[in-house]
Design an enzyme around this catalytic site. Sequence first.
Site, PDB file in Angstrom:
ATOM      1  N   GLY A 103       0.806  -1.235   0.000  1.00 17.92           N
ATOM      2  CA  GLY A 103       0.000   0.000   0.000  1.00 17.92           C
ATOM      3  C   GLY A 103       0.830   1.271   0.000  1.00 17.92           C
ATOM      4  CG  LEU A 152       7.328   1.700  -2.795  1.00 23.19           C
ATOM      5  CD1 LEU A 152       8.278   1.353  -1.651  1.00 23.19           C
ATOM      6  CD2 LEU A 152       8.015   2.655  -3.757  1.00 23.19           C
ATOM      7  CB  SER A 179       3.658  -4.863  -2.508  1.00 25.38           C
ATOM      8  OG  SER A 179       2.352  -4.341  -2.365  1.00 25.38           O
ATOM      9  CD  GLU A 184      -1.704  -6.119  -9.701  1.00 27.85           C
ATOM     10  OE1 GLU A 184      -2.346  -5.169  -9.242  1.00 27.85           O
ATOM     11  OE2 GLU A 184      -0.474  -6.219  -9.636  1.00 27.85           O
ATOM     12  CG  ASP A 230       2.454  -1.018 -11.008  1.00 24.00           C
ATOM     13  OD1 ASP A 230       2.966   0.081 -11.287  1.00 24.00           O
ATOM     14  OD2 ASP A 230       1.356  -1.130 -10.438  1.00 24.00           O
ATOM     15  CE1 TYR A 279      -4.348   3.364 -11.124  1.00 26.17           C
ATOM     16  CE2 TYR A 279      -5.963   1.746 -11.835  1.00 26.17           C
ATOM     17  CZ  TYR A 279      -4.744   2.364 -11.995  1.00 26.17           C
ATOM     18  OH  TYR A 279      -3.922   1.992 -13.030  1.00 26.17           O
TER      19      TYR A 279
END
Length: 348
Positions: free
Chosen positions: A110, A113, A115, A149, A161, A211
């Site tokens: 969160g 970065l 994860s 995702e 990412d 988002y």
Amino acid sequence: MSEERVRAFAPGRVNLIGEHTDYNDGLCLPFAIERGVTVTAAPLRPGRWIEARALDLGEDDRLSLAAGVRPSSAGDGWRRFVQGAVAELGRHGLEPVPCRLEISGDVPVGAGLSSSAALSVALCLALCAVAAADPPERLTLARICSRIENDWCGQQTGLLDQFASLFGQEGGAVRIDMRGPEIRRVDLRLARHVLAVVDSGARRRLAGSGYNDRRLECRQATDILGLESLRDAGPEASASLPEPLDRRVRHVLHENARVDATVAALARRDLADVGRLLDASHESLRDDYEVSVPQVERTVDECKEAGALGARIMGGGFGGSVLALFPPDTEPPKRAVPVKPAPGARLL
Ligand code: GLA
């Protein structure tokens, strides 16, 4: 099936600039970092399951290998990533094998970065290796991880990412043109300046944040403009759109331009200009794209007061970390973590 235990590592990422452009066929400039997620996989004979352990959470589970597990029955949190990886690799012809997985990582969850991309990439590489199968080529693998995702975890993220984690390079950022896609190394010579991430402390889960709303707004804008994607929009596009779509589009168009301006500034070693571009990106993300929150604003101010040449909210927004560029002889805030470009995902 592999005879032995295998180990895969996938890094988290920092995005120097180019935010909320990836799902608009735009430009971004991320690099992989040293922190990441490690997944070990040991073959299990006999077995019909994946036994998985999330070491950092102290949680275990036994997950079905059966085809036909649906996102709705995939459990929660990290379990969804495991089931998603098994299912999506299966759709690419990879027969999953019974194995014992151990997952650990040092990317704060969160904090912006990435994860979750590191987790899906490391899982896929480990699951392929334990099945003694070649992984799909990396562009395809990035798309598989993105589907994990999107479809399994409810986060409508783009490919930034996954690309950063898979194509990261030591000493360099990668300029990604999502149209294509085209990936090119950009040397990151910072002349003793330090890039650091500073956690704002505000946690967000992309699935529950604004988002997905931003993605929808971009889609609405392209529909009104009659375009395939915002990459095709000219500078005048935002003027013909209703509020707030005009501001969303303005951000995307200007942010694409800032990516190439940053590449040019880095080539000239003009770090003051890189700092100005980071600040401009932040203002645009705060005012036009509206993805900042008060804790992030305080963190940006803190970095600027400490002498940062530029500081901006990073990643999906609504919390997470600030990225700041500190010149030599300044003292970043105590909790700042220096970051530098590290190699991409690999078997260890
Ligand atoms: C998150 C998403 C990425 C990207 C960024 C914003 O990190 O996972 O795909 O959209 O936000 O640039």
